[in-house]
Design a protein around this motif. Sequence first.
Motif, mmCIF file in Angstrom:
data_model
loop_
_atom_site.group_PDB
_atom_site.id
_atom_site.type_symbol
_atom_site.label_atom_id
_atom_site.label_comp_id
_atom_site.label_asym_id
_atom_site.label_seq_id
_atom_site.Cartn_x
_atom_site.Cartn_y
_atom_site.Cartn_z
ATOM 1 N N VAL A 4 1.400 4.361 -82.982
ATOM 2 C CA VAL A 4 0.778 5.642 -82.625
ATOM 3 C C VAL A 4 -0.709 5.628 -82.944
ATOM 4 O O VAL A 4 -1.550 6.061 -82.129
ATOM 5 C CB VAL A 4 1.495 6.789 -83.370
ATOM 6 C CG1 VAL A 4 0.746 8.107 -83.166
ATOM 7 C CG2 VAL A 4 2.941 6.908 -82.896
ATOM 8 N N VAL A 5 -1.088 5.131 -84.129
ATOM 9 C CA VAL A 5 -2.506 5.072 -84.495
ATOM 10 C C VAL A 5 -3.278 4.164 -83.562
ATOM 11 O O VAL A 5 -4.399 4.476 -83.127
ATOM 12 C CB VAL A 5 -2.638 4.598 -85.957
ATOM 13 C CG1 VAL A 5 -4.105 4.358 -86.311
ATOM 14 C CG2 VAL A 5 -2.045 5.647 -86.911
ATOM 15 N N ALA A 6 -2.700 3.010 -83.196
ATOM 16 C CA ALA A 6 -3.376 2.094 -82.277
ATOM 17 C C ALA A 6 -3.556 2.729 -80.900
ATOM 18 O O ALA A 6 -4.597 2.561 -80.257
ATOM 19 C CB ALA A 6 -2.581 0.792 -82.153
ATOM 20 N N GLY A 7 -2.558 3.509 -80.452
ATOM 21 C CA GLY A 7 -2.693 4.182 -79.166
ATOM 22 C C GLY A 7 -3.794 5.228 -79.183
ATOM 23 O O GLY A 7 -4.568 5.354 -78.227
ATOM 24 N N ILE A 8 -3.880 5.988 -80.283
ATOM 25 C CA ILE A 8 -4.959 6.989 -80.380
ATOM 26 C C ILE A 8 -6.314 6.309 -80.472
ATOM 27 O O ILE A 8 -7.296 6.739 -79.847
ATOM 28 C CB ILE A 8 -4.716 7.896 -81.609
ATOM 29 C CG1 ILE A 8 -3.404 8.680 -81.435
ATOM 30 C CG2 ILE A 8 -5.883 8.837 -81.820
ATOM 31 C CD1 ILE A 8 -3.022 9.496 -82.647
ATOM 32 N N TRP A 9 -6.376 5.212 -81.219
ATOM 33 C CA TRP A 9 -7.657 4.522 -81.396
ATOM 34 C C TRP A 9 -8.150 3.898 -80.092
ATOM 35 O O TRP A 9 -9.285 4.097 -79.676
ATOM 36 C CB TRP A 9 -7.492 3.453 -82.483
ATOM 37 C CG TRP A 9 -8.646 2.495 -82.581
ATOM 38 C CD1 TRP A 9 -9.964 2.804 -82.658
ATOM 39 C CD2 TRP A 9 -8.563 1.076 -82.589
ATOM 40 N NE1 TRP A 9 -10.722 1.671 -82.720
ATOM 41 C CE2 TRP A 9 -9.883 0.580 -82.690
ATOM 42 C CE3 TRP A 9 -7.503 0.171 -82.545
ATOM 43 C CZ2 TRP A 9 -10.162 -0.780 -82.717
ATOM 44 C CZ3 TRP A 9 -7.777 -1.176 -82.595
ATOM 45 C CH2 TRP A 9 -9.096 -1.641 -82.673
ATOM 46 N N ARG A 10 -7.279 3.159 -79.420
ATOM 47 C CA ARG A 10 -7.691 2.476 -78.199
ATOM 48 C C ARG A 10 -7.704 3.389 -76.987
ATOM 49 O O ARG A 10 -8.322 3.076 -75.973
ATOM 50 C CB ARG A 10 -6.771 1.293 -77.930
ATOM 51 C CG ARG A 10 -6.754 0.245 -79.025
ATOM 52 C CD ARG A 10 -8.130 -0.353 -79.254
ATOM 53 N NE ARG A 10 -8.607 -1.053 -78.082
ATOM 54 C CZ ARG A 10 -9.813 -1.613 -77.977
ATOM 55 N NH1 ARG A 10 -10.665 -1.507 -78.991
ATOM 56 N NH2 ARG A 10 -10.169 -2.235 -76.882
#
Length: 445
Positions: free
Chosen positions: A298-304
């Motif tokens: 989830v964090v990687a999706g928000i970041w990228r």
Amino acid sequence: MRAAAEASVTADVEGSSVDDGAAASSTSATPTVTPTFRAFLRGRRAWIVIAAVLVLGALVVLVIQGGVRPPGPALGADNPGPVGSKALVEVLRDHGVTVTDARSFEVAIDLAGQGATVVLFDEQGLLDDDRLTELAGAADRLVVIAPGFGALEAIAPGVRHAGAASGPLDEVACELGAAERAGELSEGQDLLTIDDPAAEAGWQGCFADGDFGYAVAAGEGESGGELVLVAATTVFENGRIAEAGNAALAIGLAGAADDLVWYLPGPGDSDVATAPTMGELTPGWVSPVIVLLIVVVVVAGIWRGRRFGPLVVEQLPVHVPAGETSAGRARLYARSAARVHALDQLRVGALGRIAAMLRLPRSTAVDQVTDAAAQATGRDPSGVRRLLVDDVPSTDRELVDLAGELARLEGEVRRVLGAPASDHHRDDDDPDHRDHRDDPAGRRP
């Protein structure tokens, strides 16, 4: 074929006709390219590699699993394969023993209470401790083949697994009648050990392999019935029963009474209530790791996935010369041997130009255009239709010939009607033609 395809597509894109001289010069200048078998394989090598990997993986699985398993369950009473026990069952029946192939625990426990000998082979360990204890208490004589760790703990405490035997065994070392009549066992036996408390309780071992253990262990169950443990399935298998004294031991153990229950537990005999849950089987660190992975995703999706502002649309001045487009399409037709498609492009262009010269509307049917062209040139209408619609080239030579015939037909229509030639065929000395050829506006965006 490449030359014909390039000529056809060029004529279609640029709206010009192709004469005999141009077709002949193009044919002589560029060699034909017909796809070969090697080119076919090169274009599909990715799928070939994937198929080869799948086949290799299937072969590896078969080798690891020992090839295709014979039909029927291991030690099945009706299995004639090498690992079945049909040979022993049929011999017992010939000697007057009534053999019942039990398919459920209820049938086995009912017949065991009536004095029948029970032969149990629980390959998957489906019976729990309670059912094993109940069966051992109900049977006057219970023969357990290849017992698992749980079965030993439940019905024969003090008896343990001890690995595989070093070879054939000929030291009976016990007073069991069936073992004494057998005298020896073949290779492929497993071993059991008997600790001191079990030996004091009356357990004895047969067919010793030195000090390592015994192939057979016999004792008394908690209810007083006779209990015999055979460590390996070798003695009862169709493929090995005729070796050494295997048959004598198997017949002596299974044929001691007039009734025999051959019991192989099935999935319906397992106790679902006592089966461990998925949470109990899963290590404790799995759940936290799964939660952590979800958070990371989830964090990687928000970041990228964040955006810095609205997208800016910019008109880029991209110009592609019509000649390059035509050459590229022609190479594609040549590599795929698309003669019919290349000829269709020629025919579409020729039909459009002939209809324009005959002052026919764009919605005119093909048959009307061919009839009008035949009437204008004096040709046979059926021949004109075959040229413009029906003929299908089977070779590169036929494609080139049809392209030349299309050019000649278009030229005849132009001469009859007195229509001017297209700019593509004007003399290079014409200043208007030079200006049009060098004009960057001739390129299309």
